[in-house]
Each structure stands twice: as structure tokens, then as C-alpha cells.
Design a protein around this motif. Sequence first.
Motif, PDB file in Angstrom:
ATOM      1  N   PHE A   1       1.107  -1.103  -0.759  1.00 60.17           N
ATOM      2  CA  PHE A   1      -0.095   0.019   0.108  1.00 60.17           C
ATOM      3  C   PHE A   1       0.933   1.124  -0.141  1.00 60.17           C
ATOM      4  O   PHE A   1       1.100   1.610   1.297  1.00 60.17           O
ATOM      5  N   ALA A   2       0.841   1.772  -1.049  1.00 57.92           N
ATOM      6  CA  ALA A   2       1.862   2.948  -1.807  1.00 57.92           C
ATOM      7  C   ALA A   2       1.142   4.040  -1.540  1.00 57.92           C
ATOM      8  O   ALA A   2       1.154   5.118  -1.949  1.00 57.92           O
ATOM      9  N   LEU A   3       1.294   5.559   0.089  1.00 53.94           N
ATOM     10  CA  LEU A   3       0.991   6.481   0.000  1.00 53.94           C
ATOM     11  C   LEU A   3       2.380   7.182   0.621  1.00 53.94           C
ATOM     12  O   LEU A   3       2.277   8.401  -0.199  1.00 53.94           O
TER      13      LEU A   3
ATOM     14  N   ILE B   1       7.608   1.807   1.863  1.00 54.89           N
ATOM     15  CA  ILE B   1       6.308   1.324   1.527  1.00 54.89           C
ATOM     16  C   ILE B   1       6.447  -0.231   2.610  1.00 54.89           C
ATOM     17  O   ILE B   1       7.343  -1.392   1.977  1.00 54.89           O
ATOM     18  N   GLY B   2       5.446  -0.919   3.065  1.00 51.68           N
ATOM     19  CA  GLY B   2       5.899  -2.557   3.978  1.00 51.68           C
ATOM     20  C   GLY B   2       6.181  -3.484   2.531  1.00 51.68           C
ATOM     21  O   GLY B   2       5.022  -2.871   1.721  1.00 51.68           O
ATOM     22  N   LEU B   3       6.732  -4.247   2.590  1.00 54.08           N
ATOM     23  CA  LEU B   3       6.599  -5.121   1.759  1.00 54.08           C
ATOM     24  C   LEU B   3       6.868  -5.470   0.155  1.00 54.08           C
ATOM     25  O   LEU B   3       6.291  -6.273  -0.602  1.00 54.08           O
TER      26      LEU B   3
ATOM     27  N   ASP C   1       1.883  10.148  17.384  1.00 54.62           N
ATOM     28  CA  ASP C   1       0.648  10.454  18.137  1.00 54.62           C
ATOM     29  C   ASP C   1       0.164  12.455  17.702  1.00 54.62           C
ATOM     30  O   ASP C   1      -1.356  12.094  18.130  1.00 54.62           O
ATOM     31  N   GLU C   2       0.539  12.983  17.632  1.00 56.39           N
ATOM     32  CA  GLU C   2       0.218  14.458  17.154  1.00 56.39           C
ATOM     33  C   GLU C   2      -1.063  14.326  16.505  1.00 56.39           C
ATOM     34  O   GLU C   2      -1.537  14.974  16.516  1.00 56.39           O
ATOM     35  N   ILE C   3      -0.801  13.818  15.450  1.00 60.82           N
ATOM     36  CA  ILE C   3      -1.454  13.922  14.319  1.00 60.82           C
ATOM     37  C   ILE C   3      -3.093  13.273  15.242  1.00 60.82           C
ATOM     38  O   ILE C   3      -4.275  13.464  14.591  1.00 60.82           O
ATOM     39  N   HIS C   4      -3.197  12.365  15.508  1.00 60.58           N
ATOM     40  CA  HIS C   4      -4.662  11.696  16.137  1.00 60.58           C
ATOM     41  C   HIS C   4      -4.702  12.567  17.482  1.00 60.58           C
ATOM     42  O   HIS C   4      -6.144  12.867  17.337  1.00 60.58           O
ATOM     43  N   THR C   5      -3.999  12.825  17.923  1.00 65.07           N
ATOM     44  CA  THR C   5      -4.110  14.321  19.313  1.00 65.07           C
ATOM     45  C   THR C   5      -5.350  15.357  18.247  1.00 65.07           C
ATOM     46  O   THR C   5      -5.801  15.259  18.529  1.00 65.07           O
ATOM     47  N   LEU C   6      -4.858  15.931  17.405  1.00 66.20           N
ATOM     48  CA  LEU C   6      -5.250  16.474  16.032  1.00 66.20           C
ATOM     49  C   LEU C   6      -6.414  16.365  16.293  1.00 66.20           C
ATOM     50  O   LEU C   6      -6.968  17.074  16.189  1.00 66.20           O
ATOM     51  N   VAL C   7      -7.373  15.010  15.357  1.00 63.73           N
ATOM     52  CA  VAL C   7      -8.140  14.619  15.492  1.00 63.73           C
ATOM     53  C   VAL C   7      -9.745  14.771  16.509  1.00 63.73           C
ATOM     54  O   VAL C   7     -10.446  15.221  16.197  1.00 63.73           O
TER      55      VAL C   7
ATOM     56  N   ALA D   1      -6.990  21.867  13.307  1.00 63.43           N
ATOM     57  CA  ALA D   1      -5.565  22.905  14.359  1.00 63.43           C
ATOM     58  C   ALA D   1      -4.675  22.868  13.189  1.00 63.43           C
ATOM     59  O   ALA D   1      -2.855  22.334  13.745  1.00 63.43           O
ATOM     60  N   PHE D   2      -4.659  21.333  12.177  1.00 65.24           N
ATOM     61  CA  PHE D   2      -4.095  21.009  11.064  1.00 65.24           C
ATOM     62  C   PHE D   2      -3.189  21.788  11.371  1.00 65.24           C
ATOM     63  O   PHE D   2      -3.558  23.203  10.574  1.00 65.24           O
TER      64      PHE D   2
END
Length: 385
Positions: A131-133, A165-167, A368-374, A384-385
Amino acid sequence: MPTPDELLHLDDLLTDEERGWRDRAREFARTRILPTIDDDFEAKHFRTGLVAELGAAGFLGMHLEGYGAAGAGAVSYGLACIEFEAVDSGWRTFLSVQGSLAMTAISLFGSEEQKQRWLPAMAAGGAVGCFALTEAASGSDPAGMTTTAVRDGDGWVLSGHKRWIGLASIADIAVVWARTDEGVRGFLVETGVPGFTATPIDTKLSMRASVQCDVVLEGVRVPADAVLPGSTGLGSAFSCLNKARFGIAWGVMGAARTCLEAAVGRSLVRESFGRPIGQTQLVQQKLAEMFVSYERGMLLALHLGRLEERHALDPVQLSVAKLDNVRQAISVASLARGILAGDGVTSEFPVMRHLANLESVRTYEGTDEIHTLVIGRALTGLSAF
Ligand SMILES: Cc1cc2nc3c(=O)[nH]c(=O)nc-3n(C[C@H](O)[C@H](O)[C@H](O)COP(=O)(O)OP(=O)(O)OC[C@H]3O[C@@H](n4cnc5c(N)ncnc54)[C@H](O)[C@@H]3O)c2cc1C
């Protein structure tokens, strides 16, 4: 001495089917992965030979319905993630990339033909997906991606660089997210096509028994039907990430459990000042805190699982669980490392390996920061992103 799960009365909260999946996953992970995991971590070796075995046992995309997938419930999937991650986060990561990211993308957004072509093979372990993001300059903010897919005759040409990219170097099929003139879309790229290169990132001190790569797409030509027809913007990629976060919220509790058990075991046999260190109040305080973290994380994961079964799981709930369960697991691993003291930094105990792996888990699928902002946005209605 009761195990952490016995103290939690976990079995009382599960169905027979869920306990069955848990027990089969535990057996697989302990007999097929555990005996060689320290050597594999040291040698930076991903044991590809186990992929087909995992498929035959039903663990690949196990939560999906049809196309050869096992159709297990959400809680069963979570319990399997725990058992694999109790041995090594790299193997739970494999289940996540194959099942929750690559197979889920095809399952949610693929055409009937794409599903028939890839899902049964991926469920059986005969084909590996990635999954290449992420890109080097856009991790937390994938909207900054520069990989493009441009229409060319009756197909598309993809150009760009992806990172982490995993795998990718062992994958048969890559789900590549690229910018088009209709917004970001997902593409199925067979990894053998000219212009696709995947190079493992060799300098990792974490997740060494799994593989992540730099990927280069240099004028990669794919047919018109390589696009995932249901993918419409970054939101499509995010819905796959949410499926993976679910498995992470469960899985990390497996790493925590292993570290807690190692610390309890050691506290009973290691003596200092003429008595077992487990008989001191300060060590018991650490063990109690570790167990409280474990119990809290397990109950949160189970709450998520029951919500998911009712199709009522909100992405904010996933952010809460991804943020807190990973940091609780890191805290448990860190306290265990302290109780093991000098021996805790060696590979004679699994704790330092788990601690190193969990630093990756903390970073991927939203820091952590991204989930905190969510969570902050959900509470205030203000981004606040
Ligand atoms: C082992 C591993 C496996 C991975 N597997 C995959 C995979 O299979 N596929 C894939 O596509 N990607 C994968 N990733 C990539 C992963 O998702 C990214 O590393 C992650 O999104 C973070 O991006 P970054 O490393 O570029 O950090 P950055 O986004 O550059 O972040 C740097 C720091 O800034 C903070 N930050 C960023 N924005 C803000 C803000 N607005 N406010 C406050 N702080 C902020 C971050 O929280 C972080 O602490 C993997 C990564 C690792 C380590």
C-alpha cells in the motif's frame, strides 16, 4: 500465578468462535514465528515462506467477506493481531498491510474483475500486496503527494517516489495512490512492470523482521483498468488506514502482554538485597501500573471491536485507541525494560525488541500528534492541522 488475561477475565467476554481464532493465532505465532524471531530481527530477515502458511490458516484478510477470505468477526481479527504482535510487531504489520490495507483497498474500491483477480490469491498467501501512500516529503500530510498518474492513450503513466512502503520488494501487486486530474486515486500496479523499483530500507533499528522500502515509479505504464474505480480522493486511502488502525489498537496489547509477563517472571526469580525484587513495593507498583495499562487497552480494543461489529465505529474512536494503546504499550515495555535492568537491553529477553518495534507503530498510521489533532477537532469543531 494467573496470567494477565485470567486476571482480566478476558475469556468471559469472548465467544467460542473468538476464542478459537485467538487460540489458533497463538499456536501459529508461538510455533512458527517465535522460534526464529530473534535471529530474523538480528539478520533483518522477513520469512516469506510463512506467507502461504498464514494464508492456509485463514489469517490473511480474515475480516473480509467472500473471495476466499475467512469472514471472521472484528473481535476475532483483533485477537489474532494480539497473538502475532505478542511475538513481534513486524508480523502483525504484515497482517495489517496485506489484509487491512492492500486487500481492503481492493475489496472496497476495486472492480469485480480486480477482486476476482487478486483477493483469492492474496487470501491464500499466493500473492502479496503493498500500500504505497507515503512519500519522503509527505508522511503525516499525504495531500502533499507529488506522485502523478497521467492519462496516456488507453492507459495511465505513473511517476513519483514513495517511501516506507511495507512489503514492496516482495509484493506482487502495489496499491499506489497518485494525483490525477480528477484528484487522488488508487491504482493497481503489478510490481514486475518496467519502471517499478522497490529497495528495502536497510538502516532500520526497529521492525527488522519485516520489510519497508523506497519505491520509485519511473514512467510506469498501466492499462486503463488499473485504476480502482471506487477510489475517489484521499478519503478512500484514509478509510483503509482506519481498518489498519483497528488492528494496531488490538495488536500492541500483545506486545504489552509479552513485556508484562517477562517482567513478572523476572521479578519472582531475580533477588536483590536478599529477597525477590517482586517483593518490593516499587517493583510491584510498576507491575501494577503495567497491568492497569494492559487491562485498559484491552477493554478499549474490545469496545472498538463490538462497535465495529455493529458498523458503528467512528474514526475518532480509532484515533483515541491508536494514540493511547500504542503509548500504553510503549510505557509497559519501557517499565519492563527497567525491571529487567541490564539484561533488559539484551536479546535474551524480547522486551527491547518490542520497545524498538513499538516506536515504528507509534509513527505509522498517524503519529501521536496527528491523532491528538483528530480528537481535538472532534471536541471543538476546529481544525488545528
Ligand atoms: C516501519 C514503518 C512502516 C510503514 N509502512 C508504510 C506503508 O506500508 N505504506 C505507507 O504509505 N506508509 C508507511 N509508513 C509511513 C508512515 O505512515 C509515516 O512515516 C508517517 O505517516 C509519518 O510521516 P513522516 O515519517 O514523514 O513524518 P512527518 O509527517 O514529517 O512528521 C514529523 C513530525 O512532525 C509531526 N507533525 C506533522 N504535522 C504536524 C502538525 N500539523 N502538528 C503537530 N505535529 C505535526 C509528526 O507528528 C512527527 O512527530 C511506514 C512507516 C514506518 C516507520
